[in-house]
Design a protein around this motif. Structure first.
Motif, PDB file in Angstrom:
ATOM      1  N   TYR A  69       1.451  -1.259   0.456  1.00 53.24           N
ATOM      2  CA  TYR A  69      -0.120   0.502   0.233  1.00 53.24           C
ATOM      3  C   TYR A  69       0.924   1.571   0.097  1.00 53.24           C
ATOM      4  CZ  TYR A  69      -4.056  -2.764   1.817  1.00 53.24           C
ATOM      5  OH  TYR A  69      -4.572  -4.174   2.038  1.00 53.24           O
ATOM      6  N   GLU A  70       0.576   1.854  -1.175  1.00 55.44           N
ATOM      7  CA  GLU A  70       1.116   3.167  -1.152  1.00 55.44           C
ATOM      8  C   GLU A  70       1.045   4.110  -0.566  1.00 55.44           C
ATOM      9  OE1 GLU A  70       4.087   6.214  -4.692  1.00 55.44           O
ATOM     10  OE2 GLU A  70       1.647   4.477  -5.320  1.00 55.44           O
ATOM     11  N   ILE A  71       1.060   5.431   0.540  1.00 53.67           N
ATOM     12  CA  ILE A  71       0.369   6.769   0.235  1.00 53.67           C
ATOM     13  C   ILE A  71       0.105   7.498  -0.052  1.00 53.67           C
ATOM     14  CG2 ILE A  71      -0.248   8.541   2.277  1.00 53.67           C
ATOM     15  CD1 ILE A  71       1.768   7.252   4.260  1.00 53.67           C
ATOM     16  N   ALA A  72      -1.040   8.249  -1.713  1.00 52.51           N
ATOM     17  CA  ALA A  72      -0.925   8.227  -2.339  1.00 52.51           C
ATOM     18  C   ALA A  72      -0.820   9.768  -2.336  1.00 52.51           C
ATOM     19  CB  ALA A  72      -2.152   8.116  -2.859  1.00 52.51           C
ATOM     20  N   GLY A  73       0.084  10.428  -2.864  1.00 51.93           N
ATOM     21  CA  GLY A  73       0.661  11.994  -3.320  1.00 51.93           C
ATOM     22  C   GLY A  73       1.868  11.551  -2.405  1.00 51.93           C
ATOM     23  N   LEU A  74       2.647  13.136  -2.772  1.00 54.32           N
ATOM     24  CA  LEU A  74       3.757  13.681  -2.041  1.00 54.32           C
ATOM     25  C   LEU A  74       3.867  13.823  -0.595  1.00 54.32           C
ATOM     26  CD1 LEU A  74       5.289  15.373  -4.946  1.00 54.32           C
ATOM     27  CD2 LEU A  74       5.816  13.165  -4.668  1.00 54.32           C
ATOM     28  N   LEU A  75       4.544  13.059   0.572  1.00 56.59           N
ATOM     29  CA  LEU A  75       4.274  13.462   1.793  1.00 56.59           C
ATOM     30  C   LEU A  75       5.974  14.232   2.131  1.00 56.59           C
ATOM     31  CD1 LEU A  75       3.454  10.218   3.583  1.00 56.59           C
ATOM     32  CD2 LEU A  75       2.115  11.598   2.861  1.00 56.59           C
ATOM     33  N   THR A 105       7.488   8.957  -0.131  1.00 60.05           N
ATOM     34  CA  THR A 105       6.014   8.677   0.485  1.00 60.05           C
ATOM     35  C   THR A 105       6.349   7.903   1.623  1.00 60.05           C
ATOM     36  OG1 THR A 105       3.475   7.883   0.522  1.00 60.05           O
ATOM     37  CG2 THR A 105       5.341   7.201  -1.660  1.00 60.05           C
ATOM     38  N   ASP A 106       5.665   6.969   1.660  1.00 62.33           N
ATOM     39  CA  ASP A 106       5.906   5.783   2.654  1.00 62.33           C
ATOM     40  C   ASP A 106       4.408   4.819   2.234  1.00 62.33           C
ATOM     41  OD1 ASP A 106       7.433   7.260   5.347  1.00 62.33           O
ATOM     42  OD2 ASP A 106       5.469   7.866   6.053  1.00 62.33           O
ATOM     43  N   TRP A 107       5.126   3.494   2.597  1.00 54.65           N
ATOM     44  CA  TRP A 107       4.423   2.403   1.989  1.00 54.65           C
ATOM     45  C   TRP A 107       4.194   1.707   2.969  1.00 54.65           C
ATOM     46  CZ3 TRP A 107       3.636   1.020  -3.450  1.00 54.65           C
ATOM     47  CH2 TRP A 107       4.000   1.481  -4.290  1.00 54.65           C
ATOM     48  N   VAL A 108       3.253   0.437   3.594  1.00 53.71           N
ATOM     49  CA  VAL A 108       2.653  -0.076   4.285  1.00 53.71           C
ATOM     50  C   VAL A 108       2.562  -1.826   3.525  1.00 53.71           C
ATOM     51  CG1 VAL A 108       1.051  -0.981   5.844  1.00 53.71           C
ATOM     52  CG2 VAL A 108       1.496   1.995   5.417  1.00 53.71           C
ATOM     53  N   LEU A 109       3.308  -2.268   4.020  1.00 52.59           N
ATOM     54  CA  LEU A 109       2.759  -3.865   3.573  1.00 52.59           C
ATOM     55  C   LEU A 109       2.306  -4.467   4.440  1.00 52.59           C
ATOM     56  CD1 LEU A 109       6.943  -4.179   2.504  1.00 52.59           C
ATOM     57  CD2 LEU A 109       5.082  -3.233   1.294  1.00 52.59           C
ATOM     58  N   VAL A 110       1.182  -5.233   4.979  1.00 55.12           N
ATOM     59  CA  VAL A 110       0.479  -6.180   5.105  1.00 55.12           C
ATOM     60  C   VAL A 110       0.706  -7.851   4.426  1.00 55.12           C
ATOM     61  CG1 VAL A 110      -1.877  -6.264   5.527  1.00 55.12           C
ATOM     62  CG2 VAL A 110      -1.286  -4.002   5.727  1.00 55.12           C
ATOM     63  N   PRO A 111       0.450  -8.319   5.060  1.00 55.57           N
ATOM     64  CA  PRO A 111       0.600  -9.490   4.806  1.00 55.57           C
ATOM     65  C   PRO A 111      -0.651 -10.379   4.069  1.00 55.57           C
ATOM     66  CG  PRO A 111       0.752  -9.944   7.431  1.00 55.57           C
ATOM     67  CD  PRO A 111       0.828  -8.578   7.177  1.00 55.57           C
ATOM     68  N   GLU A 112      -0.600 -10.478   2.916  1.00 57.13           N
ATOM     69  CA  GLU A 112      -1.981 -10.985   2.018  1.00 57.13           C
ATOM     70  C   GLU A 112      -2.715 -10.917   2.431  1.00 57.13           C
ATOM     71  OE1 GLU A 112      -1.126 -12.368  -2.946  1.00 57.13           O
ATOM     72  OE2 GLU A 112      -1.298 -14.057  -1.457  1.00 57.13           O
TER      73      GLU A 112
END
Length: 135
Positions: A69-75, A105-112
């Motif tokens: 998951y990518e946080i949309a846009g520039l942070l 930006t930041d990314w969040v990796l969640v178990p599938e």
């Protein structure tokens, strides 16, 4: 924590994995397979790779698959609490995560297997999840 902001997240369809190699290993060719997020992090103790889950050879040490998951846009790098606001509802739902920050930006990796529960937890907090974006 009081929820004051809402965020839009892009959910990518291509599963990713996190692999651990020896600290002096070369980055293998398979780590370059197309994926929404790839990362190379080398420390004195390890070489960690974020790469396409289906590209990882079976003999390699791997975590995943994860949904990225990518946080949309520039942070703005001076923002405070962005990850806390996104991770709190996941922690309450007992969903483990890995995070990666890039310049933008930041990314969040969640178990599938927990991705749909993550979507629900975020939406309950009025965050937006844009579903299944191709890599």
């Amino acid at each position: 924590m009081t929820q004051e902001r809402s965020w839009s997240l892009r959910r990518y369809a291509t599963p990713v994995a996190v692999c651990r190699l020896a600290p002096d290993a070369d980055v293998p060719q398979w780590a370059n397979a197309p994926t929404p997020l790839s990362a190379i992090v080398r420390t004195a103790n390890e070489l960690s790779l974020v790469c396409a889950a289906d590209a990882v050879p079976s003999q390699e040490r791997m975590l995943g698959p994860y949904v990225a998951y990518e946080i949309a846009g520039l942070l703005d790098p001076d923002l405070v609490g962005v990850l806390a606001e996104l991770l709190e509802p996941l922690a309450e739902a007992s969903i483990s995560v890995l995070t990666v920050s890039t310049f933008d930006t930041d990314w969040v990796l969640v178990p599938e297997r927990q991705a749909d529960a993550a979507d629900t937890a975020w939406r309950r907090r009025r965050h937006t999840v844009l579903d299944h974006i191709p890599a």
